[in-house]
Design a protein around this motif. Structure first.
Motif, mmCIF file in Angstrom:
data_model
loop_
_atom_site.group_PDB
_atom_site.id
_atom_site.type_symbol
_atom_site.label_atom_id
_atom_site.label_comp_id
_atom_site.label_asym_id
_atom_site.label_seq_id
_atom_site.Cartn_x
_atom_site.Cartn_y
_atom_site.Cartn_z
ATOM 1 N N LEU A 1 0.682 -1.229 -0.089
ATOM 2 C CA LEU A 1 -0.154 0.000 -0.037
ATOM 3 C C LEU A 1 0.896 1.172 0.051
ATOM 4 N N THR B 1 0.999 4.316 -2.978
ATOM 5 C CA THR B 1 0.355 5.713 -2.589
ATOM 6 C C THR B 1 0.003 6.586 -4.134
ATOM 7 N N PRO B 2 -1.190 7.025 -3.933
ATOM 8 C CA PRO B 2 -1.544 7.839 -4.783
ATOM 9 C C PRO B 2 -1.376 9.321 -4.719
ATOM 10 N N ALA C 1 -13.428 6.785 -0.602
ATOM 11 C CA ALA C 1 -11.940 6.663 -0.135
ATOM 12 C C ALA C 1 -11.682 6.508 1.299
ATOM 13 N N GLY D 1 -1.962 9.931 1.225
ATOM 14 C CA GLY D 1 -2.557 9.203 -0.003
ATOM 15 C C GLY D 1 -3.957 8.876 0.586
ATOM 16 N N TYR E 1 -6.884 6.600 -0.856
ATOM 17 C CA TYR E 1 -6.903 5.132 -1.522
ATOM 18 C C TYR E 1 -8.578 5.013 -1.767
ATOM 19 N N THR E 2 -9.101 5.087 -3.072
ATOM 20 C CA THR E 2 -10.489 4.936 -3.404
ATOM 21 C C THR E 2 -10.679 3.492 -3.241
ATOM 22 N N ALA F 1 -9.296 1.592 -6.313
ATOM 23 C CA ALA F 1 -7.929 1.297 -6.032
ATOM 24 C C ALA F 1 -7.574 0.351 -5.156
ATOM 25 N N LEU F 2 -8.160 0.450 -3.904
ATOM 26 C CA LEU F 2 -8.037 -0.928 -3.018
ATOM 27 C C LEU F 2 -8.174 -2.376 -3.859
ATOM 28 N N ILE G 1 -5.396 -2.869 -6.273
ATOM 29 C CA ILE G 1 -4.158 -3.540 -5.524
ATOM 30 C C ILE G 1 -4.206 -4.880 -4.766
#
Length: 114
Positions: A36, A40-41, A76, A88, A90-91, A94-95, A98
């Motif tokens: 994670l 990171t975004p 998020a 960061g 995390y939407t 996105a999770l 990942i």
């Protein structure tokens, strides 16, 4: 109407340094904090340009742990890490990505460190 899976459970496992996420489509993922962190975004790590598909950052974050998870609206979570990084967002998608692509992302990350 939502087109993407929706999280139904998020659980930080401090001992194993993972975030467990369950989605309403039945998928469950155990995502390591280190993965994670390198995914990171956050703009402070990625730059402020146009968004692109996230790739693992070529940084070694083995041993990093999650220190906090904060909901951000209904879309998020902000994940704070014990190395001080906490910007960061995390939407849910996105999770999901990942978690789903964990093995490939971890391999890509290891190759970037090589």
């Amino acid at each position: 109407m939502r087109d993407e899976p929706w999280p139904v459970e998020l659980l930080v496992r401090r001992g194993s340094r993972t975030l467990d996420v369950a989605f309403d489509d039945g998928q469950r993922f155990e995502i390591p904090a280190a993965l994670l962190r390198v995914m990171t975004p956050a703009a402070d790590e990625r730059g402020h340009g146009p968004p692109a598909e996230l790739k693992p950052l070529p940084i070694d974050k083995a041993g990093v742990a999650i220190s906090a998870v904060t909901p951000i609206g209904r879309y998020a979570v902000r994940i704070a890490f014990d190395d001080g990084h906490d910007t960061g967002l995390y939407t849910w998608s996105a999770l999901y990505r990942i978690g789903r692509d964990r093995a490939g992302l971890e391999a890509e990350h290891q190759a970037s460190l090589g």
